[in-house]
Design an enzyme around this catalytic site. Structure first.
Site, short mmCIF file in Angstrom:
data_model
loop_
_atom_site.label_atom_id
_atom_site.label_comp_id
_atom_site.label_asym_id
_atom_site.label_seq_id
_atom_site.Cartn_x
_atom_site.Cartn_y
_atom_site.Cartn_z
N HIS A 162 0.82 -1.22 0.00
CA HIS A 162 0.00 0.00 0.00
C HIS A 162 0.85 1.26 0.00
O HIS A 162 0.34 2.34 -0.29
CB HIS A 162 -0.98 0.00 1.17
CG HIS A 162 -0.38 0.31 2.50
ND1 HIS A 162 -0.08 -0.66 3.43
CD2 HIS A 162 -0.04 1.49 3.08
CE1 HIS A 162 0.41 -0.10 4.52
NE2 HIS A 162 0.45 1.20 4.33
N ASP A 219 0.00 -7.56 1.38
CA ASP A 219 0.44 -6.17 1.51
C ASP A 219 1.95 -6.06 1.60
O ASP A 219 2.49 -5.28 2.39
CB ASP A 219 -0.22 -5.50 2.71
CG ASP A 219 -0.11 -3.98 2.64
OD1 ASP A 219 0.09 -3.45 1.54
OD2 ASP A 219 -0.21 -3.32 3.70
N ASN A 272 5.27 4.81 9.23
CA ASN A 272 5.97 3.61 9.68
C ASN A 272 5.67 2.40 8.80
O ASN A 272 6.35 1.37 8.91
CB ASN A 272 5.58 3.25 11.12
CG ASN A 272 6.38 4.00 12.16
OD1 ASN A 272 5.86 4.89 12.83
ND2 ASN A 272 7.64 3.65 12.31
N SER A 273 4.65 2.51 7.96
CA SER A 273 4.26 1.37 7.12
C SER A 273 5.44 0.86 6.30
O SER A 273 6.12 1.63 5.63
CB SER A 273 3.12 1.77 6.18
OG SER A 273 1.93 1.97 6.88
N VAL A 320 -12.79 -22.97 -3.90
CA VAL A 320 -14.03 -23.13 -3.16
C VAL A 320 -14.26 -21.89 -2.30
O VAL A 320 -13.32 -21.26 -1.82
CB VAL A 320 -14.01 -24.39 -2.26
CG1 VAL A 320 -13.95 -25.64 -3.09
CG2 VAL A 320 -12.85 -24.34 -1.26
#
Length: 520
Positions: free
Chosen positions: A153, A183, A257-258, A315
């Site tokens: 992101h 991510d 901080n991501s 499924v």
């Protein structure tokens, strides 16, 4: 004549008291006492020994970087095509208030005729727009030749990437690959022969709740910032995707901080900071990190192939709660309930069908639907696996050869869109009063249309709505109210307290367990 007695002076009394005190001291001890003045001492407390993170920070900080993401903002030209482009923070001429449009349009005509310095009137337009910063985050070197791990992101909307090292050095980076499902993303910088300081993954099995951790990153663009805390929990599901298995830490983690690492006290990466829970937008001590065990394999695939290949059953599944377990005769609420198997998929070819519960994969117990998704996704496409399936009250093995998870997996059930039948009053209608349901034949002849529901019933509490369809009960197809009652009576004879209803709606198919005690 009265005799006047003169009172002794204060000085006389003090002298006498002093002599008496000294005499008493001599009498009590036999030797004179030494009289000394007393002075107060400054407070001094011996601090207990506490861990310092300085050695860890000194070692790992050179491996942590800031990631600046730039994107092309396409200029918006006025309709005259005079070469003038108005662009204000991504907004074009049409986004201006009507009162300002004439001014900027006139200004644009003048600029279009004049052109920028050194350019021909009108100037060439490449239509790509200018690169502008759109995001910033954190990352870290995972190899000495320049591979960097960050969040998907952070980089997903970027056209160009700049990595800023601890000493302020800026390096252009290219995107190697990204994986939206976990991510994660990998960047690469060209060090022109330079060897970068890098870090290694921790062993996830040794990470315990209560362990100290250190988060390093770029909060709010401030550059290398260090915070510390403990591992608060493991295996957190925050609803971000089918592979949620986050570590929860209470170190202060904020925007920016991501993509940054969380270290143990050995300087190994135990997780990658990804999300925070915050009513205010700032840290409240609840942060979530992708565990090293998940990130390690995904990053290795991205470095090698630029993408992640995952095993695929095909499924649609849902968790097994206590009510569903009771309705199926399972001893405990575990495993993954198959809602539907997509046509032509490995699961459908192997014979998996709605109502099956996958309880184990290759002999390893499946805790829930999320656990099954993670385990299958971590396997290699083409691999044969043995599933333990609970069907019709008994366990049986099913062998499946896994396929490859499509890049953009669609929902297991097709969207019926506007063709979904509306709730209508059928010709014959019968109320299953104890369940709070009124049903009738479906227009397409498959299942039962729910034409009414008691808002105070168990069915309403479980989210069943008017207009939906009942397609099966306890994995037996039903086309009438009599069919439903027959299945419920059989469930009572089998000693079950609940029956499993398969409900079809516009959003897809799901299972709901309803009580059968009062039926029949």
């Amino acid at each position: 004549m009265l005799k006047t007695i003169k009172a002794p002076s204060l000085s006389t009394v003090l002298k006498a008291s002093t002599v008496a005190g000294l005499a008493a001291a001599v009498l009590a001890t036999g030797i004179p006492l030494e009289i000394t003045r007393s002075y107060a001492e400054a407070v001094k407390v011996e601090a207990p020994s506490v861990p310092s993170f300085a050695n860890v920070v000194d070692a790992v900080s050179p491996a942590v970087v800031s990631v600046r993401v730039e994107s092309r903002v396409k200029p918006v030209s006025d309709e005259e095509g005079n070469g003038f482009s108005f662009d204000f923070n991504g907004r074009g001429l049409d986004d201006l208030p009507d009162a300002l449009k004439p001014f900027f349009k006139q200004f644009g005509e003048q600029q279009g005729r004049r052109g920028p310095p050194g350019a021909h009137p009108g100037g060439p337009q490449d239509g790509k727009g200018r690169l502008r910063p759109v995001a910033q985050g954190s990352g870290f070197f995972i190899s000495d030749d320049g591979y960097i791990v960050t969040n998907n992101h952070v980089v997903s909307d970027g056209a160009a990437f700049v990595v800023v090292m601890k000493d302020g050095t800026e390096l252009d980076a290219k995107l190697i690959g990204k994986d939206p499902r976990t991510d994660l993303a990998v960047l690469k910088v060209d060090g022109k022969g330079k060897k970068f300081t890098y870090v290694n993954w921790a062993d996830d099995n040794n990470v315990r709740v209560g362990d100290w951790v250190v988060a390093v990153g770029n909060p709010f663009g401030l550059g290398g910032t260090v915070t510390a805390g403990i591992v608060s929990a493991r295996g957190r599901d925050i609803g971000s995707g089918p592979y949620d298995d986050y570590l929860q830490v209470d170190a202060a983690v904020n925007r920016g901080n991501s993509g940054g690492p969380t270290f143990n006290l050995s300087g190994e990466v135990v997780g990658i900071n990804t999300a925070i829970f915050s009513p205010s937008g700032g840290s409240v001590g609840i942060a979530f990190a992708i565990p090293a065990s998940t990130a390690k394999d995904v990053v290795a695939d991205l470095m090698k192939d630029g993408q992640v290949s995952r095993g695929y059953l095909g499924v649609q599944i849902q968790p097994v709660n206590k009510d569903i377990a009771d309705s199926l005769g399972l001893s405990e609420a575990s495993g993954a309930l198959v809602v539907s198997a997509q046509a032509g998929t490995p699961g459908e070819k192997a014979g998996l069908k709605a109502g099956d519960v996958v309880t184990a994969v290759n002999g390893e117990t499946i805790k829930d639907a999320r656990d099954l998704s993670r385990r299958i996704g971590a396997m290699t496409p083409g691999k044969k696996v043995e599933l333990s399936v609970w069907r019709s009250g008994k366990a049986q093995p099913v062998t499946v050869e896994l396929g490859t998870l499509p890049a953009e997996q669609q929902q297991a059930s097709a969207d019926d869109g506007d063709q979904a039948p509306e709730a209508q009053t059928p010709a014959s209608e019968k109320a299953l009063a104890d369940l709070g349901l009124t049903v009738g034949p479906a227009d397409d002849g498959k299942g039962l249309q729910i034409t009414g529901i008691d808002p105070n019933s168990d069915a309403a509490d479980k989210g069943i709505k008017e207009g939906e369809k009942i397609t099966s009960v306890n994995n037996q197809e039903v086309t009438s109210a009599d069919d439903v009652v027959k299945v419920l009576n059989q469930a009572k004879k089998d000693g079950r307290t609940r029956a499993l209803f398969q409900i079809q709606s516009k959003e897809g198919s799901r299972f709901v367990a309803l009580p059968v005690e009062n039926q029949g």
